[in-house]
Design a protein around this motif. Structure first.
Motif, PDB file in Angstrom:
ATOM      1  N   ALA A   5     -21.322  63.755  39.346  1.00 33.67           N
ATOM      2  CA  ALA A   5     -21.538  62.719  40.361  1.00 33.67           C
ATOM      3  C   ALA A   5     -21.623  61.342  39.692  1.00 33.67           C
ATOM      4  CB  ALA A   5     -22.821  62.995  41.139  1.00 33.67           C
ATOM      5  N   ALA A   6     -21.490  60.304  40.524  1.00 35.50           N
ATOM      6  CA  ALA A   6     -21.565  58.937  39.999  1.00 35.50           C
ATOM      7  C   ALA A   6     -22.117  58.008  41.061  1.00 35.50           C
ATOM      8  CB  ALA A   6     -20.181  58.460  39.564  1.00 35.50           C
ATOM      9  N   CYS A   7     -22.685  56.899  40.602  1.00 37.79           N
ATOM     10  CA  CYS A   7     -23.099  55.836  41.510  1.00 37.79           C
ATOM     11  C   CYS A   7     -22.851  54.498  40.819  1.00 37.79           C
ATOM     12  CB  CYS A   7     -24.545  55.985  41.957  1.00 37.79           C
ATOM     13  SG  CYS A   7     -25.772  55.765  40.675  1.00 37.79           S
ATOM     14  N   ARG A  15     -10.457  65.394  37.568  1.00 42.39           N
ATOM     15  CA  ARG A  15     -10.147  65.021  38.964  1.00 42.39           C
ATOM     16  C   ARG A  15     -11.130  63.971  39.475  1.00 42.39           C
ATOM     17  NH1 ARG A  15      -9.172  71.247  40.670  1.00 42.39           N
ATOM     18  NH2 ARG A  15      -7.091  71.437  39.765  1.00 42.39           N
ATOM     19  N   ALA A  16     -12.411  64.156  39.160  1.00 41.82           N
ATOM     20  CA  ALA A  16     -13.421  63.175  39.586  1.00 41.82           C
ATOM     21  C   ALA A  16     -13.189  61.836  38.895  1.00 41.82           C
ATOM     22  CB  ALA A  16     -14.829  63.689  39.276  1.00 41.82           C
ATOM     23  N   ALA A  17     -12.825  61.864  37.617  1.00 41.19           N
ATOM     24  CA  ALA A  17     -12.565  60.628  36.875  1.00 41.19           C
ATOM     25  C   ALA A  17     -11.354  59.892  37.451  1.00 41.19           C
ATOM     26  CB  ALA A  17     -12.354  60.927  35.397  1.00 41.19           C
ATOM     27  N   LEU A  72     -15.572  62.361  44.855  1.00 44.76           N
ATOM     28  CA  LEU A  72     -14.754  61.680  43.848  1.00 44.76           C
ATOM     29  C   LEU A  72     -13.423  62.389  43.661  1.00 44.76           C
ATOM     30  CD1 LEU A  72     -17.536  60.884  41.239  1.00 44.76           C
ATOM     31  CD2 LEU A  72     -16.307  59.232  42.672  1.00 44.76           C
ATOM     32  N   ARG A  73     -13.455  63.722  43.646  1.00 42.01           N
ATOM     33  CA  ARG A  73     -12.205  64.478  43.501  1.00 42.01           C
ATOM     34  C   ARG A  73     -11.283  64.240  44.688  1.00 42.01           C
ATOM     35  NH1 ARG A  73     -15.976  68.437  41.663  1.00 42.01           N
ATOM     36  NH2 ARG A  73     -15.729  69.655  43.574  1.00 42.01           N
TER      37      ARG A  73
END
Length: 170
Positions: free
Chosen positions: A137-139, A39-41, A163-164
């Motif tokens: 998490a991502a940045c 989902r985040a991807a 992100l999700r």
């Protein structure tokens, strides 16, 4: 160059996994970790239109996370980069980053606290971690010149829940 920094998804409990007798480097994502990371991807794919390369730590949970991200971007190949392993210093990744063209969009998947220190060092030139990166998490960092300590600009940082939520946004 743009650098998408992603922390691996939810993995099995470290202490429980230790009872298997296998090394921690083999600890996988949980079923929930895979679902949440998918989902985040999907959210990442909405805000980062294209990736040229996905690099990952060789640890199983990072590789599995990178595979999920690769699927969200149409099934890209992965590059294993030892310098993304937790035992490496953030500086160790710099020669690898500099070996890529300036217009490249690269995603790297790794571990905390290594990624927190990498992001802090690329933003300020100091070995400090001040960007919280929960699992998944991502940045996004951007460089005007070749990557250098203190040479990055933080474009955004998002926790996995954000992100999700993006994957559902219209």
């Amino acid at each position: 160059m743009q650098l998408l920094v992603i922390r691996h998804g939810l993995a099995g409990d470290r202490e429980e996994f230790a009872f298997t007798g296998r090394p921690d480097s083999e600890r996988p994502l949980t079923k929930e970790g895979r679902v949440k990371m998918r989902r985040a991807a999907a959210g990442l794919a909405r805000i980062v239109p294209d990736l040229d390369l996905i690099a990952t730590s060789p640890l199983v949970r990072a590789v599995q996370t990178a595979e999920v991200v690769a699927d969200a971007f149409g099934g890209m190949d992965l590059t294993i980069v030892d310098e993304l392993s937790p035992e490496h210093a953030p500086d160790d990744l710099l020669p690898w980053l500099r070996s890529h063209d300036p217009g490249t969009v690269i995603a790297v998947v790794g571990h905390d606290p290594h990624l927190g220190f990498l992001v802090g060092w690329l933003l300020t030139g100091r070995h400090e971690s001040f960007v919280e990166m929960k699992k998944g998490a991502a940045c996004l960092l951007e460089f005007d010149d070749p990557p250098a300590a203190g040479g990055a600009t933080l474009r955004w940082a998002m926790q996995p829940k954000e992100l999700r939520m993006l994957r559902k946004a219209r």
